[in-house]
Design an enzyme around this catalytic site. Structure first.
Site, short mmCIF file in Angstrom:
data_model
loop_
_atom_site.label_atom_id
_atom_site.label_comp_id
_atom_site.label_asym_id
_atom_site.label_seq_id
_atom_site.Cartn_x
_atom_site.Cartn_y
_atom_site.Cartn_z
N HIS A 86 0.45 1.17 -12.83
CA HIS A 86 1.16 -0.03 -13.30
C HIS A 86 2.65 0.27 -13.41
O HIS A 86 3.03 1.33 -13.93
CB HIS A 86 0.60 -0.47 -14.66
CG HIS A 86 1.24 -1.73 -15.14
ND1 HIS A 86 0.88 -2.98 -14.68
CD2 HIS A 86 2.27 -1.93 -16.00
CE1 HIS A 86 1.64 -3.89 -15.24
NE2 HIS A 86 2.49 -3.28 -16.05
N ASN A 140 -5.83 2.85 -12.49
CA ASN A 140 -4.85 1.90 -11.97
C ASN A 140 -3.46 2.48 -12.15
O ASN A 140 -3.22 3.29 -13.04
CB ASN A 140 -4.96 0.58 -12.77
CG ASN A 140 -3.98 -0.48 -12.27
OD1 ASN A 140 -3.81 -0.67 -11.06
ND2 ASN A 140 -3.34 -1.17 -13.19
N GLY A 149 0.78 -1.23 0.00
CA GLY A 149 0.00 0.00 0.00
C GLY A 149 0.82 1.28 0.00
O GLY A 149 0.32 2.33 0.42
N MET A 209 -4.37 -7.01 -6.86
CA MET A 209 -3.84 -8.04 -7.74
C MET A 209 -4.91 -8.99 -8.29
O MET A 209 -4.66 -10.16 -8.53
CB MET A 209 -2.72 -8.82 -7.02
CG MET A 209 -1.58 -7.91 -6.56
SD MET A 209 -1.05 -6.67 -7.80
CE MET A 209 0.16 -7.61 -8.69
N ARG A 210 -6.09 -8.46 -8.52
CA ARG A 210 -7.15 -9.25 -9.15
C ARG A 210 -7.75 -8.45 -10.31
O ARG A 210 -7.88 -7.23 -10.21
CB ARG A 210 -8.24 -9.59 -8.14
CG ARG A 210 -7.76 -10.62 -7.14
CD ARG A 210 -8.73 -10.84 -6.01
NE ARG A 210 -8.07 -11.64 -5.01
CZ ARG A 210 -8.06 -12.98 -5.01
NH1 ARG A 210 -8.71 -13.64 -5.94
NH2 ARG A 210 -7.41 -13.63 -4.08
N LYS A 264 -9.23 -13.35 -9.82
CA LYS A 264 -10.38 -12.45 -9.96
C LYS A 264 -11.27 -12.63 -8.74
O LYS A 264 -11.02 -13.52 -7.90
CB LYS A 264 -11.16 -12.76 -11.25
CG LYS A 264 -11.74 -14.17 -11.27
CD LYS A 264 -12.55 -14.41 -12.53
CE LYS A 264 -13.21 -15.79 -12.48
NZ LYS A 264 -14.05 -16.07 -13.62
C1 GAR Z 1 2.99 -1.10 -7.52
O1 GAR Z 1 4.29 -1.11 -8.06
C2 GAR Z 1 1.96 -1.13 -8.63
O2 GAR Z 1 2.35 -0.43 -9.76
C3 GAR Z 1 1.85 -2.61 -8.90
O3 GAR Z 1 1.87 -3.19 -7.62
C4 GAR Z 1 2.71 -2.41 -6.79
C5 GAR Z 1 1.95 -2.15 -5.50
O4 GAR Z 1 2.78 -1.51 -4.57
N1 GAR Z 1 0.65 -2.91 -9.61
C6 GAR Z 1 0.59 -3.81 -10.58
O5 GAR Z 1 1.54 -4.49 -10.92
C7 GAR Z 1 -0.77 -3.92 -11.26
N2 GAR Z 1 -0.66 -4.60 -12.51
P1 GAR Z 1 2.17 -0.81 -3.29
O6 GAR Z 1 1.24 -1.83 -2.63
O7 GAR Z 1 3.36 -0.51 -2.44
O8 GAR Z 1 1.43 0.39 -3.75
#
Ligand code: GAR
Length: 217
Positions: free
Chosen positions: A124, A122, A25, A105-106, A78
């Site tokens: 990424h 989102n 987070g 992550m879903r 999902k």
């Molecule tokens: C982040 O790097 C985000 O971009 C990635 O998960 C991480 C969450 O970090 N998201 C994905 O890969 C979505 N496809 P956080 O929980 O420290 O924010």
């Protein structure tokens, strides 16, 4: 066409955000920190996680924001359709206007997407359309690109595929490890995610086909 979150006026109440995440987070923290600034035009109404002990929920509680765990059901990638509707109901009950995925992550399916048309974004960890999917910083390192980065985009039915709102570039260094590269990508994520939310909240974003146009005046 102007994106769904309404145009800003000085009298407009703050845009209500619902943040969804599964892990640490840190992006949610960047959003919470931005929202703590009086002039920031959005507030976090609720943080929801599919993972009961996820740190993202703890971060919300520490910020005085409601933290909700909704168990995902039997699937791995999902939400079960009934669970998806529980998420939608929880967000609607809290008058959420913009759903922000922050390491959730879903994959969201049509039932969820239809409930918040044009109002799900989102973050990424790559320069989309390169390296969609999981652990994109590792994909970038293994591929050998010299520049990668991060992307804030609208969510549609594709995987990491919706119209792009903001991107930031991060150079890949010769001595990078997956961890060091992800760390520098994170720093940029924490900058551009609140910035994208601010632009949406202020009504400064319009969508023309696949192109998102930002009015910075
Ligand atoms: C982040 O790097 C985000 O971009 C990635 O998960 C991480 C969450 O970090 N998201 C994905 O890969 C979505 N496809 P956080 O929980 O420290 O924010």
């Amino acid at each position: 066409m102007t994106a769904a979150p309404a145009p800003a006026t000085s009298a407009r109440p703050k845009l209500r955000l619902g943040v969804l995440g599964s892990g640490s987070g840190s992006n949610c923290q960047a959003i919470l920190d931005a929202c703590a600034r009086p002039e920031f035009p959005a507030q976090v109404a609720v943080v929801v996680s599919d993972v009961e002990n996820a740190r993202i929920l703890e971060r919300a509680r520490q910020a005085g924001v409601e933290a909700l765990h909704i168990a995902p059901g039997k699937f791995r990638t999902k939400l079960e359709p009934e669970v998806e509707q529980q998420y939608v109901a929880a967000l609607r009950e809290r008058q959420v206007e913009l759903v922000c995925l922050a390491g959730f992550m879903r994959v969201l399916k049509q039932g969820f997407l239809n409930a918040f048309p044009g109002r799900i974004i989102n973050i990424h960890p790559s320069l989309l359309p390169a390296f969609p999917g999981l652990e994109s910083w590792k994909q970038a390192l293994n591929y050998g690109v010299k520049v990668t980065g991060c992307t804030v985009h609208f969510v549609d039915a594709g995987i990491d595929a919706g119209p792009i709102i903001l991107q930031a570039a991060v150079p890949v260094l010769d001595d990078d490890t997956p961890e060091s590269l992800h760390q520098r990508i994170h720093e940029q994520e924490h900058r551009i995610y609140p910035e994208a939310i601010r632009l949406l909240a202020e009504g400064k974003i319009s969508i023309e086909g696949r192109r998102v146009v930002v009015c910075r005046q």
